[in-house]
Design a protein around this motif. Structure first.
Motif, PDB file in Angstrom:
ATOM      1  N   ARG A 172       0.824  -1.324  -0.051  1.00 28.48           N
ATOM      2  CA  ARG A 172       0.041  -0.078   0.011  1.00 28.48           C
ATOM      3  C   ARG A 172       0.969   1.182   0.205  1.00 28.48           C
ATOM      4  O   ARG A 172       0.352   2.495  -0.196  1.00 28.48           O
ATOM      5  CB  ARG A 172      -1.037   0.177   1.166  1.00 28.48           C
ATOM      6  CG  ARG A 172      -2.108   0.586   1.096  1.00 28.48           C
ATOM      7  CD  ARG A 172      -2.935   0.817   2.349  1.00 28.48           C
ATOM      8  NE  ARG A 172      -3.823  -0.129   2.526  1.00 28.48           N
ATOM      9  CZ  ARG A 172      -4.359  -0.398   3.909  1.00 28.48           C
ATOM     10  NH1 ARG A 172      -4.157   0.187   4.922  1.00 28.48           N
ATOM     11  NH2 ARG A 172      -5.434  -1.212   3.915  1.00 28.48           N
ATOM     12  N   ASP A 173       2.266   1.063   0.118  1.00 29.71           N
ATOM     13  CA  ASP A 173       3.003   2.358   0.498  1.00 29.71           C
ATOM     14  C   ASP A 173       3.582   2.611  -1.007  1.00 29.71           C
ATOM     15  O   ASP A 173       4.287   3.510  -1.420  1.00 29.71           O
ATOM     16  CB  ASP A 173       4.303   1.953   1.189  1.00 29.71           C
ATOM     17  CG  ASP A 173       5.317   1.073   0.516  1.00 29.71           C
ATOM     18  OD1 ASP A 173       4.993   0.422  -0.514  1.00 29.71           O
ATOM     19  OD2 ASP A 173       6.042   0.225   1.545  1.00 29.71           O
ATOM     20  N   LYS A 174       2.724   1.865  -2.166  1.00 34.13           N
ATOM     21  CA  LYS A 174       3.147   2.299  -3.546  1.00 34.13           C
ATOM     22  C   LYS A 174       4.416   1.748  -4.215  1.00 34.13           C
ATOM     23  O   LYS A 174       4.715   1.798  -5.304  1.00 34.13           O
ATOM     24  CB  LYS A 174       3.102   3.555  -3.872  1.00 34.13           C
ATOM     25  CG  LYS A 174       1.724   4.324  -3.470  1.00 34.13           C
ATOM     26  CD  LYS A 174       1.929   5.794  -3.479  1.00 34.13           C
ATOM     27  CE  LYS A 174       0.675   6.641  -2.678  1.00 34.13           C
ATOM     28  NZ  LYS A 174       0.880   7.990  -2.689  1.00 34.13           N
ATOM     29  N   THR A 175       5.231   0.872  -3.366  1.00 33.65           N
ATOM     30  CA  THR A 175       6.577   0.567  -3.854  1.00 33.65           C
ATOM     31  C   THR A 175       6.215  -1.148  -4.058  1.00 33.65           C
ATOM     32  O   THR A 175       5.553  -1.951  -3.451  1.00 33.65           O
ATOM     33  CB  THR A 175       7.573   0.636  -2.721  1.00 33.65           C
ATOM     34  OG1 THR A 175       7.433  -0.068  -1.754  1.00 33.65           O
ATOM     35  CG2 THR A 175       7.750   2.046  -2.351  1.00 33.65           C
ATOM     36  N   VAL A 176       7.551  -1.597  -4.712  1.00 36.87           N
ATOM     37  CA  VAL A 176       7.623  -3.040  -5.059  1.00 36.87           C
ATOM     38  C   VAL A 176       8.986  -3.374  -4.319  1.00 36.87           C
ATOM     39  O   VAL A 176       9.952  -2.600  -4.571  1.00 36.87           O
ATOM     40  CB  VAL A 176       7.531  -3.416  -6.322  1.00 36.87           C
ATOM     41  CG1 VAL A 176       8.151  -4.741  -6.658  1.00 36.87           C
ATOM     42  CG2 VAL A 176       6.034  -3.474  -7.033  1.00 36.87           C
ATOM     43  N   ARG A 177       8.998  -4.667  -3.600  1.00 38.37           N
ATOM     44  CA  ARG A 177      10.467  -4.996  -3.186  1.00 38.37           C
ATOM     45  C   ARG A 177      10.671  -6.210  -3.398  1.00 38.37           C
ATOM     46  O   ARG A 177       9.800  -6.878  -3.827  1.00 38.37           O
ATOM     47  CB  ARG A 177      10.335  -4.899  -1.310  1.00 38.37           C
ATOM     48  CG  ARG A 177      10.517  -3.290  -0.804  1.00 38.37           C
ATOM     49  CD  ARG A 177      10.665  -3.640   0.586  1.00 38.37           C
ATOM     50  NE  ARG A 177      10.659  -2.184   1.158  1.00 38.37           N
ATOM     51  CZ  ARG A 177      11.743  -1.455   1.474  1.00 38.37           C
ATOM     52  NH1 ARG A 177      13.051  -2.007   1.514  1.00 38.37           N
ATOM     53  NH2 ARG A 177      11.902  -0.236   2.101  1.00 38.37           N
ATOM     54  N   THR A 228       1.425   4.848  -8.442  1.00 41.60           N
ATOM     55  CA  THR A 228       1.195   6.176  -7.831  1.00 41.60           C
ATOM     56  C   THR A 228      -0.135   6.077  -6.773  1.00 41.60           C
ATOM     57  O   THR A 228      -0.266   6.747  -6.103  1.00 41.60           O
ATOM     58  CB  THR A 228       0.757   7.259  -8.693  1.00 41.60           C
ATOM     59  OG1 THR A 228      -0.462   6.676  -9.579  1.00 41.60           O
ATOM     60  CG2 THR A 228       1.861   7.554  -9.651  1.00 41.60           C
ATOM     61  N   ALA A 229      -0.162   4.495  -6.661  1.00 36.82           N
ATOM     62  CA  ALA A 229      -1.413   3.955  -5.485  1.00 36.82           C
ATOM     63  C   ALA A 229      -0.884   2.733  -5.084  1.00 36.82           C
ATOM     64  O   ALA A 229       0.121   2.448  -5.697  1.00 36.82           O
ATOM     65  CB  ALA A 229      -2.530   4.163  -6.268  1.00 36.82           C
ATOM     66  N   THR A 230      -1.608   2.495  -4.148  1.00 35.21           N
ATOM     67  CA  THR A 230      -1.496   0.933  -3.878  1.00 35.21           C
ATOM     68  C   THR A 230      -1.081  -0.296  -4.754  1.00 35.21           C
ATOM     69  O   THR A 230      -1.720  -0.242  -5.929  1.00 35.21           O
ATOM     70  CB  THR A 230      -2.446   0.343  -3.231  1.00 35.21           C
ATOM     71  OG1 THR A 230      -2.848   1.290  -1.858  1.00 35.21           O
ATOM     72  CG2 THR A 230      -2.535  -1.053  -2.469  1.00 35.21           C
ATOM     73  N   VAL A 231      -0.088  -1.010  -4.414  1.00 34.31           N
ATOM     74  CA  VAL A 231       0.228  -1.930  -5.625  1.00 34.31           C
ATOM     75  C   VAL A 231      -0.435  -3.496  -4.959  1.00 34.31           C
ATOM     76  O   VAL A 231      -0.147  -3.808  -3.781  1.00 34.31           O
ATOM     77  CB  VAL A 231       1.894  -2.366  -5.483  1.00 34.31           C
ATOM     78  CG1 VAL A 231       2.269  -3.525  -6.646  1.00 34.31           C
ATOM     79  CG2 VAL A 231       2.374  -1.040  -5.994  1.00 34.31           C
ATOM     80  N   ALA A 264       0.128  -4.470 -10.692  1.00 36.37           N
ATOM     81  CA  ALA A 264      -1.191  -4.241 -11.012  1.00 36.37           C
ATOM     82  C   ALA A 264      -1.583  -3.180  -9.386  1.00 36.37           C
ATOM     83  O   ALA A 264      -1.134  -3.268  -8.529  1.00 36.37           O
ATOM     84  CB  ALA A 264      -2.185  -5.267 -10.875  1.00 36.37           C
ATOM     85  N   SER A 265      -2.257  -2.277  -9.826  1.00 38.26           N
ATOM     86  CA  SER A 265      -2.290  -0.957  -8.910  1.00 38.26           C
ATOM     87  C   SER A 265      -3.849  -0.331  -8.807  1.00 38.26           C
ATOM     88  O   SER A 265      -4.632  -0.444  -9.979  1.00 38.26           O
ATOM     89  CB  SER A 265      -1.384  -0.051  -9.061  1.00 38.26           C
ATOM     90  OG  SER A 265      -1.547   0.920  -8.323  1.00 38.26           O
ATOM     91  N   ASP A 266      -3.986   0.311  -7.788  1.00 35.73           N
ATOM     92  CA  ASP A 266      -5.316   1.266  -7.607  1.00 35.73           C
ATOM     93  C   ASP A 266      -5.248   2.333  -8.621  1.00 35.73           C
ATOM     94  O   ASP A 266      -6.178   3.032  -8.501  1.00 35.73           O
ATOM     95  CB  ASP A 266      -5.297   1.561  -6.266  1.00 35.73           C
ATOM     96  CG  ASP A 266      -5.846   0.484  -5.399  1.00 35.73           C
ATOM     97  OD1 ASP A 266      -6.034  -0.509  -5.980  1.00 35.73           O
ATOM     98  OD2 ASP A 266      -6.027   0.840  -4.129  1.00 35.73           O
ATOM     99  N   ASP A 267      -3.912   2.665  -9.146  1.00 34.28           N
ATOM    100  CA  ASP A 267      -3.634   3.719 -10.093  1.00 34.28           C
ATOM    101  C   ASP A 267      -4.482   3.471 -11.429  1.00 34.28           C
ATOM    102  O   ASP A 267      -4.245   4.101 -12.404  1.00 34.28           O
ATOM    103  CB  ASP A 267      -2.396   4.337 -10.201  1.00 34.28           C
ATOM    104  CG  ASP A 267      -1.348   3.311 -10.751  1.00 34.28           C
ATOM    105  OD1 ASP A 267      -1.776   1.990 -11.295  1.00 34.28           O
ATOM    106  OD2 ASP A 267      -0.029   3.734 -10.865  1.00 34.28           O
TER     107      ASP A 267
END
Length: 405
Positions: free
Chosen positions: A81-86, A103-106, A121-124
């Motif tokens: 939810r911090d918009k990043t992928v690790r 730019t939004a939750t992944v 895939a994201s909420d953006d």
């Protein structure tokens, strides 16, 4: 060969360590590790070996929505939810690289079967494709008009499927980056989607309590299941392609027999919503996660089919030759042979030789799968041709009758 008796799935063990709802589960290739993500912002790596410690990976600043092992098992990808992928190395150190993916939750991360690409895939409202090496952005797919919950590569890596809150499932060509087809028959949001191991069809789970299976070659609905009494959150195909496991807010897991088109088992384990479910790469185990903060590992037990009979019914007269590589990319999986363990848990010497033998056997099994899959596809095509012929003859009869009248 004597027919193997089918047994009910059984709860093997459960892991407690998350401090909030579990959102995602995935097995490593060798089944030695299980990864889980949670709303508690942590990623856990559980060891499947008794008395081995679990690792808690901290790095995400908000809820971890999705986790997946790379095909080799050397990396774990997580989206948050911090918009990043690790990308984590699943060892004691738990080192990771991080990149701002959206730019939004992944909501979803998925490796291609060659381990080279990652789809997110994201909420953006976008689906993005990246290289795993150096996490280089490649391209974006942006035709969805609401949150994208899930995106997956096809087994051969040529297609991408995505599921969204715009109530559609979209099929994309990875090379041309175009949307080939939109499946719009869902009555609600689409939470999860996945490819059948053969790559010929997809299954989607919806908030309308349904599970739908579509043929991606002819873009038609094959099966429709209304077995849950609440939202379906997640699903996973058995590697044989014959079964599907689903997880729902009605707190149950359900096993569907795709060949018979019916419900096989209902499993009660979680207190409250079952949020995620996944088969191991060999299919003898599956894991589930729930809002009850628990991760459960189940022994499949029902996939021990009699493969002598399976191969006889397929009447596979084809021979394995140099063409299997091109076929492999066409269809990755047919009827899977039960992989017998060549390893005694008490013996860990000669492990490498045993793994080599197991890998070779797996490769042979893979080639057999390709052949059985090819034969079954040819049979399907034959049936289609027969149906068309029948239709033509019926039309001719009508024309003749009309002329006579």
């Amino acid at each position: 060969m004597a027919a193997a008796c089918l047994e009910d799935p059984s709860l093997e063990r459960h892991f407690k360590g998350h401090r909030d709802a579990v959102t995602s589960v995935d097995f490593s290739l060798n089944k030695k590790q299980l990864a889980s993500g949670s709303m508690d912002s942590c990623l856990m790596i559980w060891s499947m070996r008794p008395q081995m410690r679990a690792y808690r990976f901290v790095g995400h600043k908000d809820a971890v929505m999705c986790v997946q092992f790379s095909p080799s098992g050397h990396l774990v990808a997580s989206g948050s939810r911090d918009k990043t992928v690790r990308l984590w190395i699943p060892s004691v150190k738990g080192e990771s690289t991080v990149f701002k993916a959206h730019t939004a939750t992944v909501r979803s991360v998925h490796f291609s079967s060659d381990g080279q690409s990652l789809v997110t895939a994201s909420d953006d409202k976008t689906v993005k494709v990246w290289t795993v090496h150096r996490q280089k952005f490649l391209f974006s797919l942006s035709q969805h008009i609401n949150w994208v919950r899930c995106a997956k590569f096809s087994p051969d890596g040529r297609l991408i499927v995505s599921a969204s809150d715009d109530k559609t499932v979209k099929l994309w060509d990875k090379t041309s980056r175009e949307c080939i087809h939109s499946f719009c028959e869902h009555g609600g949001f689409v939470n999860h989607v996945d490819f059948h191991p053969s790559g010929t069809c997809i299954a989607a789970a919806g908030t309308d309590n349904t599970v739908k299976v579509w043929d991606v070659r002819m873009n038609r609905l094959l099966q429709h299941y209304q077995v849950h009494s609440a939202v379906v959150n997640s699903l996973s195909f058995h590697p044989s392609g014959n079964y599907l496991v689903t997880a729902s807010n009605d707190s149950t897991l359900k096993i569907l027999d795709l060949l018979e088109g019916r419900l096989l088992y209902t499993l009660h384990g979680h207190q409250g919503p079952a949020t995620c479910v996944a088969f191991s790469r060999t299919g003898d185990l599956f894991a589930s996660g729930g809002s009850d903060e628990q991760v459960m590992v189940w022994k499949t037990n029902f996939d021990a089919a009699d493969y002598g009979d399976v191969l006889k019914t397929q009447k596979s007269g084809a021979s394995v030759d140099g063409t299997h590589h091109s076929l492999q990319s066409e269809m990755d999986c047919g009827v899977h042979l039960k992989k017998t363990k060549t390893q005694d848990p008490g013996r860990n010497h000669q492990q490498q030789e045993e793994e080599t033998i197991a890998n070779t056997l797996e490769h042979i099994v893979g080639q057999l799968d390709v052949l059985t899959q090819t034969v079954s596809i040819l049979e399907q095509r034959l049936t289609l041709t027969e149906d068309k012929l029948k239709e033509c003859l019926e039309n001719q009869q009508k024309i003749i009758q009309n002329k006579v009248n």
